[in-house]
Design a protein around this motif. Structure first.
Motif, PDB file in Angstrom:
ATOM      1  N   HIS A   1      -0.082   3.289  -6.608  1.00 36.33           N
ATOM      2  CA  HIS A   1      -1.158   4.265  -6.808  1.00 36.33           C
ATOM      3  C   HIS A   1      -1.587   4.797  -5.446  1.00 36.33           C
ATOM      4  O   HIS A   1      -1.903   4.021  -4.549  1.00 36.33           O
ATOM      5  N   PRO A   2      -1.609   6.122  -5.283  1.00 36.19           N
ATOM      6  CA  PRO A   2      -2.069   6.670  -3.999  1.00 36.19           C
ATOM      7  C   PRO A   2      -3.568   6.450  -3.845  1.00 36.19           C
ATOM      8  O   PRO A   2      -4.352   6.820  -4.710  1.00 36.19           O
ATOM      9  N   ALA A   3      -3.964   5.818  -2.763  1.00 38.54           N
ATOM     10  CA  ALA A   3      -5.390   5.558  -2.531  1.00 38.54           C
ATOM     11  C   ALA A   3      -5.620   5.356  -1.047  1.00 38.54           C
ATOM     12  O   ALA A   3      -4.840   4.673  -0.377  1.00 38.54           O
ATOM     13  N   GLU A   4      -6.693   5.947  -0.549  1.00 43.91           N
ATOM     14  CA  GLU A   4      -7.015   5.813   0.866  1.00 43.91           C
ATOM     15  C   GLU A   4      -7.524   4.401   1.168  1.00 43.91           C
ATOM     16  O   GLU A   4      -8.162   3.758   0.344  1.00 43.91           O
ATOM     17  N   GLY A   5      -7.228   3.939   2.365  1.00 46.13           N
ATOM     18  CA  GLY A   5      -7.736   2.662   2.824  1.00 46.13           C
ATOM     19  C   GLY A   5      -6.955   1.452   2.366  1.00 46.13           C
ATOM     20  O   GLY A   5      -7.386   0.321   2.595  1.00 46.13           O
ATOM     21  N   THR A   6      -5.797   1.665   1.713  1.00 49.98           N
ATOM     22  CA  THR A   6      -4.999   0.543   1.223  1.00 49.98           C
ATOM     23  C   THR A   6      -3.907   0.170   2.214  1.00 49.98           C
ATOM     24  O   THR A   6      -3.537   0.947   3.097  1.00 49.98           O
ATOM     25  N   ASP A   7      -3.382  -1.036   2.037  1.00 47.77           N
ATOM     26  CA  ASP A   7      -2.274  -1.484   2.881  1.00 47.77           C
ATOM     27  C   ASP A   7      -1.044  -0.607   2.685  1.00 47.77           C
ATOM     28  O   ASP A   7      -0.322  -0.300   3.642  1.00 47.77           O
ATOM     29  N   PHE A   8      -0.815  -0.166   1.441  1.00 43.87           N
ATOM     30  CA  PHE A   8       0.340   0.691   1.182  1.00 43.87           C
ATOM     31  C   PHE A   8       0.205   2.014   1.915  1.00 43.87           C
ATOM     32  O   PHE A   8       1.166   2.503   2.530  1.00 43.87           O
ATOM     33  N   GLU A   9      -0.979   2.618   1.862  1.00 40.68           N
ATOM     34  CA  GLU A   9      -1.178   3.888   2.567  1.00 40.68           C
ATOM     35  C   GLU A   9      -0.976   3.707   4.071  1.00 40.68           C
ATOM     36  O   GLU A   9      -0.383   4.559   4.741  1.00 40.68           O
ATOM     37  N   ALA A  10      -1.439   2.573   4.608  1.00 39.32           N
ATOM     38  CA  ALA A  10      -1.315   2.325   6.044  1.00 39.32           C
ATOM     39  C   ALA A  10       0.150   2.286   6.467  1.00 39.32           C
ATOM     40  O   ALA A  10       0.552   2.973   7.416  1.00 39.32           O
ATOM     41  N   VAL A  11       0.968   1.489   5.784  1.00 40.76           N
ATOM     42  CA  VAL A  11       2.361   1.374   6.207  1.00 40.76           C
ATOM     43  C   VAL A  11       3.134   2.662   5.935  1.00 40.76           C
ATOM     44  O   VAL A  11       4.037   3.022   6.695  1.00 40.76           O
ATOM     45  N   GLU A  12       2.767   3.380   4.870  1.00 40.90           N
ATOM     46  CA  GLU A  12       3.406   4.665   4.605  1.00 40.90           C
ATOM     47  C   GLU A  12       3.101   5.669   5.704  1.00 40.90           C
ATOM     48  O   GLU A  12       3.886   6.575   5.972  1.00 40.90           O
ATOM     49  N   SER A  13       1.958   5.507   6.360  1.00 41.39           N
ATOM     50  CA  SER A  13       1.547   6.411   7.436  1.00 41.39           C
ATOM     51  C   SER A  13       1.991   5.908   8.804  1.00 41.39           C
ATOM     52  O   SER A  13       1.629   6.496   9.830  1.00 41.39           O
ATOM     53  N   GLY A  14       2.762   4.825   8.849  1.00 41.48           N
ATOM     54  CA  GLY A  14       3.277   4.330  10.105  1.00 41.48           C
ATOM     55  C   GLY A  14       2.371   3.379  10.844  1.00 41.48           C
ATOM     56  O   GLY A  14       2.519   3.180  12.055  1.00 41.48           O
ATOM     57  N   PHE A  15       1.436   2.737  10.121  1.00 38.24           N
ATOM     58  CA  PHE A  15       0.521   1.786  10.749  1.00 38.24           C
ATOM     59  C   PHE A  15       0.805   0.374  10.254  1.00 38.24           C
ATOM     60  O   PHE A  15       1.181   0.173   9.093  1.00 38.24           O
ATOM     61  N   ILE A  16       0.607  -0.583  11.133  1.00 36.59           N
ATOM     62  CA  ILE A  16       0.621  -1.989  10.731  1.00 36.59           C
ATOM     63  C   ILE A  16      -0.631  -2.240   9.900  1.00 36.59           C
ATOM     64  O   ILE A  16      -1.740  -1.899  10.319  1.00 36.59           O
ATOM     65  N   ALA A  17      -0.466  -2.822   8.734  1.00 38.60           N
ATOM     66  CA  ALA A  17      -1.605  -3.106   7.858  1.00 38.60           C
ATOM     67  C   ALA A  17      -2.011  -4.567   7.981  1.00 38.60           C
ATOM     68  O   ALA A  17      -1.172  -5.463   7.855  1.00 38.60           O
TER      69      ALA A  17
END
Length: 261
Positions: free
Chosen positions: A215-231
């Motif tokens: 599910h697309p949602a801001e502030g999640t671990d999935f969004e972080a790694v999809e955006s190139g950030f370590i979660a």
């Protein structure tokens, strides 16, 4: 900023990919680069992915010493942590448990299945601060780069006073440019069961076919790694949905007479 571990800190290193995993070696090496740290590696003798928090209670466990400060166990990741802390390190418990680096992510709802996460939770249950590390895998990914970040985080963890019942779940993208502290995402469980026939015509099944979606949602671990950030996600074992307790209080009266017998 540089961090220095206090004298003779002890770290327990484990995983769910097994003793011969490159990720385990990378994580153990990251710990050994820290001055004044004693490292003990205790890992399963084979892959135990998706073992969750299982403890082996229906058979004896075998503990084999491979070399100095390195052991294998024919059990689950939680078994490894349990035996390491309550047997091998019983007289001088570790200051930190680290699990990983897992070959594949442990994001969102998948943490409930993960042996990597459960090894860290076993440490937490025994009162030891714990960290779980996992990485997405793809072209160009590097365990070594993950190990550099893990080393810095481990140095910080050794010097920080933290609630030992809260573990840190760390997920690395294939390529990363920063860090975000995030909440768990929610996976869409759309995969079906794969049904096939063996050479003798008997039916067998594979669970979990297909790629997971989220599910697309801001502030999640999935969004972080999809955006190139370590979660980095703080997790704890209290599964109570506290907000529901007042609403469910009516059940005490509704079921009271039946409960009295």
């Amino acid at each position: 900023m540089r961090y220095h571990a206090r004298a003779m800190a002890r770290i327990l290193v484990t995983n769910d990919d097994g003793i011969y995993s490159e990720g385990l070696r990378t994580l153990a090496d990251a710990c050994r680069r820290i001055d004044g740290v004693e490292v003990l590696v205790v890992a399963p003798d084979r892959e135990q992915s998706a073992a969750s928090h299982a403890l082996t209670l229906n058979r004896p466990l075998r503990l084999l010493k491979l070399r100095e400060s390195e052991y294998i166990i024919d059990g689950t990741p939680a078994d490894c942590v349990n035996l390491a802390i309550l047997k091998l390190m019983k007289d001088d418990r570790p200051d930190l448990v680290v699990s990983g680096i897992n070959f594949g992510p442990n994001l969102g709802d998948d943490v409930t299945y993960s042996g990597t996460i459960s090894a860290a939770f076993e440490g937490a249950l025994l009162g030891i601060p714990s960290i779980a590390f996992s990485t997405l895998v793809g072209e160009g990914f590097s365990f070594e780069r993950c190990g550099v970040v893990a080393e810095t985080l481990i140095r910080w963890a050794l010097e920080s006073q933290r609630d030992p019942h809260i573990i840190l779940n760390v997920n690395f993208p294939v390529a990363f440019t920063g860090v975000r502290v995030a909440r768990l995402g929610t996976r869409i469980y759309s995969e079906g069961i794969i049904e096939r026939k063996d050479p003798r015509g008997r039916t067998y099944y594979w669970i979990g076919g297909g790629e997971p979606t989220w599910h697309p949602a801001e502030g999640t671990d999935f969004e972080a790694v999809e955006s190139g950030f370590i979660a980095i996600t703080p997790l704890h074992l209290d599964l109570t949905h506290h907000a529901s307790i007042p609403r469910l209080k009516l059940l005490e009266e509704l079921l009271g007479d039946d409960a009295k017998g």
